[in-house]
Scaffold this active site. Sequence first.
Site, mmCIF file in Angstrom:
data_model
loop_
_atom_site.group_PDB
_atom_site.id
_atom_site.type_symbol
_atom_site.label_atom_id
_atom_site.label_comp_id
_atom_site.label_asym_id
_atom_site.label_seq_id
_atom_site.Cartn_x
_atom_site.Cartn_y
_atom_site.Cartn_z
ATOM 1 N N LYS A 121 78.279 -21.435 -117.236
ATOM 2 C CA LYS A 121 78.054 -20.235 -116.437
ATOM 3 C C LYS A 121 77.609 -19.095 -117.353
ATOM 4 O O LYS A 121 78.394 -18.510 -118.076
ATOM 5 C CB LYS A 121 79.302 -19.784 -115.679
ATOM 6 N N GLU A 151 86.392 -16.311 -127.805
ATOM 7 C CA GLU A 151 85.691 -15.556 -128.842
ATOM 8 C C GLU A 151 85.448 -14.179 -128.245
ATOM 9 O O GLU A 151 84.601 -14.031 -127.366
ATOM 10 C CB GLU A 151 84.398 -16.304 -129.214
HETATM 11 O O1 TXE Z 1 81.739 -8.910 -120.451
HETATM 12 P P1 TXE Z 1 82.617 -10.000 -119.725
HETATM 13 P P2 TXE Z 1 81.192 -7.509 -119.949
HETATM 14 C C1 TXE Z 1 82.561 -6.967 -124.909
HETATM 15 C C2 TXE Z 1 81.807 -5.672 -125.131
HETATM 16 C C3 TXE Z 1 81.425 -5.265 -123.761
HETATM 17 C C4 TXE Z 1 82.660 -5.700 -123.006
HETATM 18 C C5 TXE Z 1 82.479 -5.914 -121.532
HETATM 19 O O2 TXE Z 1 82.677 -4.719 -125.680
HETATM 20 O O3 TXE Z 1 81.185 -3.894 -123.640
HETATM 21 O O4 TXE Z 1 83.013 -6.932 -123.594
HETATM 22 O O5 TXE Z 1 81.327 -6.683 -121.289
HETATM 23 C C6 TXE Z 1 82.204 -13.804 -117.171
HETATM 24 N N1 TXE Z 1 86.372 -15.579 -114.739
HETATM 25 N N2 TXE Z 1 81.723 -8.144 -125.091
HETATM 26 O O6 TXE Z 1 82.093 -6.915 -118.924
HETATM 27 O O7 TXE Z 1 83.090 -9.536 -118.394
HETATM 28 C C7 TXE Z 1 80.975 -12.950 -116.974
HETATM 29 O O8 TXE Z 1 80.346 -13.249 -115.746
HETATM 30 C C8 TXE Z 1 85.392 -16.243 -115.365
HETATM 31 C C9 TXE Z 1 81.940 -8.860 -126.302
HETATM 32 O O9 TXE Z 1 79.800 -7.632 -119.600
HETATM 33 O O10 TXE Z 1 83.605 -10.449 -120.705
HETATM 34 C C10 TXE Z 1 80.158 -13.335 -118.192
HETATM 35 O O11 TXE Z 1 79.542 -14.596 -117.975
HETATM 36 N N3 TXE Z 1 84.347 -15.631 -115.958
HETATM 37 C C11 TXE Z 1 81.185 -10.105 -126.381
HETATM 38 C C12 TXE Z 1 81.229 -13.483 -119.272
HETATM 39 O O12 TXE Z 1 82.452 -13.662 -118.558
HETATM 40 C C13 TXE Z 1 84.303 -14.293 -115.940
HETATM 41 C C14 TXE Z 1 80.051 -10.380 -125.536
HETATM 42 C C15 TXE Z 1 81.358 -12.294 -120.200
HETATM 43 O O13 TXE Z 1 81.521 -11.135 -119.447
HETATM 44 C C16 TXE Z 1 85.306 -13.533 -115.306
HETATM 45 C C17 TXE Z 1 79.998 -9.601 -124.318
HETATM 46 C C18 TXE Z 1 86.370 -14.228 -114.691
HETATM 47 N N4 TXE Z 1 87.366 -13.602 -114.076
HETATM 48 C C19 TXE Z 1 80.814 -8.521 -124.147
HETATM 49 N N5 TXE Z 1 84.987 -12.220 -115.444
HETATM 50 C C20 TXE Z 1 81.315 -10.956 -127.576
HETATM 51 N N6 TXE Z 1 82.527 -11.436 -127.894
HETATM 52 O O14 TXE Z 1 80.318 -11.247 -128.221
HETATM 53 C C21 TXE Z 1 83.830 -12.154 -116.143
HETATM 54 N N7 TXE Z 1 83.404 -13.404 -116.438
#
Ligand code: TXE
Length: 494
Positions: free
Chosen positions: A179, A254
């Site tokens: 996903k 991660e």
């Molecule tokens: O990421 P999310 P967001 C950090 C960065 C950013 C913050 C929020 O600080 O500003 O996270 O970003 C899926 N069940 N990083 O809100 O929500 C979602 O659809 C299953 C660090 O955009 O963590 C997407 O595919 N899946 C980082 C994925 O999780 C769920 C990279 C990541 O989204 C879900 C990105 C749920 N309940 C953001 N909720 C890194 N570690 O590199 C969301 N998702």
Amino acid sequence: MPHTAPTTVTSFIDGASVAPAGEPLPVSYPASGERISELCEADAAEVDRAVSAARKAFDHGPWPGLATDKRQDVLLKIRQTVLDHVDELALLECLNTGLVLRELKDRHVARAAYNFRFFAEFIGQMAGQVYGQNPAYQTVVTREPVGVAGLIAPWNAPLALASMKVAAAIAFGNTCVLKPSEQTPLALARFVELLHEAGLPDGVVNLVNGRGAVTGQALVDHPGVDLVSFTGGTETGRQIMASAGRRLVPTTMELGGKSANIIFDSADIDQALNGALLGIFSNNGQQCLAGSRILVQRSIADDFIDRFVARTERIRVGDPMADDTELGPLASEPHMRRVLGYADIATSEGGRLLTGGQRRDDLGDGYYVKPTAVMAPNNDARVCQEEIFGPFASFLTFDTVDEAIALANASTFGLVSYVWSNDLPTVMRATSEIRAGVVWVNTPMMRELRAPFGGYKDSGVGREGGEACRDFYTEPKTVSIPTAPLALRRLGDN
Ligand code: TXE
């Protein structure tokens, strides 16, 4: 802007694209804000079909039981197919993320291809263990694939990060459902088609698209999913791990970072300056391993920071498809507003804006910002504690090695750390005392896939990399066999 995006992105299940249905969600080009495609969100029923396809491909094969060299052949063909489509994949990724096209071609797509080569080679050398210390038995430990993996990917480097999860999961004989982030489905949708063009059997890799709370949560909660690998934000990670924990499903997480980049006065200052700029501004500043907290020894701080600011102001911000662009737009409008909001937060906390902190309105409707640097008032400031995830550097100064290490460790995160020094005792102390999963010495980021990558504290749980992935994606099985017939006690025979 060349318009090569498909009009609609759907799921890909059991070797075929799913017909468009479900909630349509917009997919936009961050360089213009223009809507370029539409995503059809997979609901719980569609996720169920994807997991069932993966289950069937796992439970009835042939993939998990395929001879290793046959599986290697497919992985190596995937590598070549990805390389053959580098331009197409990079363009789709650029349209969706705003990352610089040149870097997508040179680094991200190349890395995606390499991931398949790496795991193909890794499984070719895998072996089990034999314990023969007890002469009455030979005890053999083999490793078997776990089952169906739920792979959840973020938006900041979709292809590079998701391809690693897919390559690792399937190399060890698992099947999976991927996903991607709802913001960035384009390149991964094409990538999953290419896996099949390269000869991957149907059902081994399935794709579902949609929001986290809908599609992602349905995947994590599905009883047919045996393990979950997640890269994303820390809060989302907590939620996913809690859901998976209820079903006793193993996870790797991660998550975010606020990594210290420590510049000692014993460093090669030119190298450290180049490294610090790359550490915070590459990938448009949107990377978990960014060196976003730059700690500079006071004796060199004024000069170092002046030079950093001067170089920052000369960074070429603009069209991600132009060859000479160094920093493209941020991924979305809300994310841009959130990043810029930290400039006000910094000044309201007593920090000083050194440069940037504004949108580049002159570049049109795209989500362009000026690369930003602030002098933080202290390490407790929000700009030193919270992950901003954009081209935003927070500076602090220190006097001693002790102070630098204490500052580096005073964080809820512990993903990576950077150390710049040519003094061996300083390097040795820093590398042993910094509490982070990775420490890079005198280099910007260096992802060594053979070694574990992942974080301490709120930066994650578990590791990714060669052996770490083997441990996660396989179940050890212990088989004990007597070396000669045993003289067993004869219960009930006296
Ligand atoms: O990421 P999310 P967001 C950090 C960065 C950013 C913050 C929020 O600080 O500003 O996270 O970003 C899926 N069940 N990083 O809100 O929500 C979602 O659809 C299953 C660090 O955009 O963590 C997407 O595919 N899946 C980082 C994925 O999780 C769920 C990279 C990541 O989204 C879900 C990105 C749920 N309940 C953001 N909720 C890194 N570690 O590199 C969301 N998702």
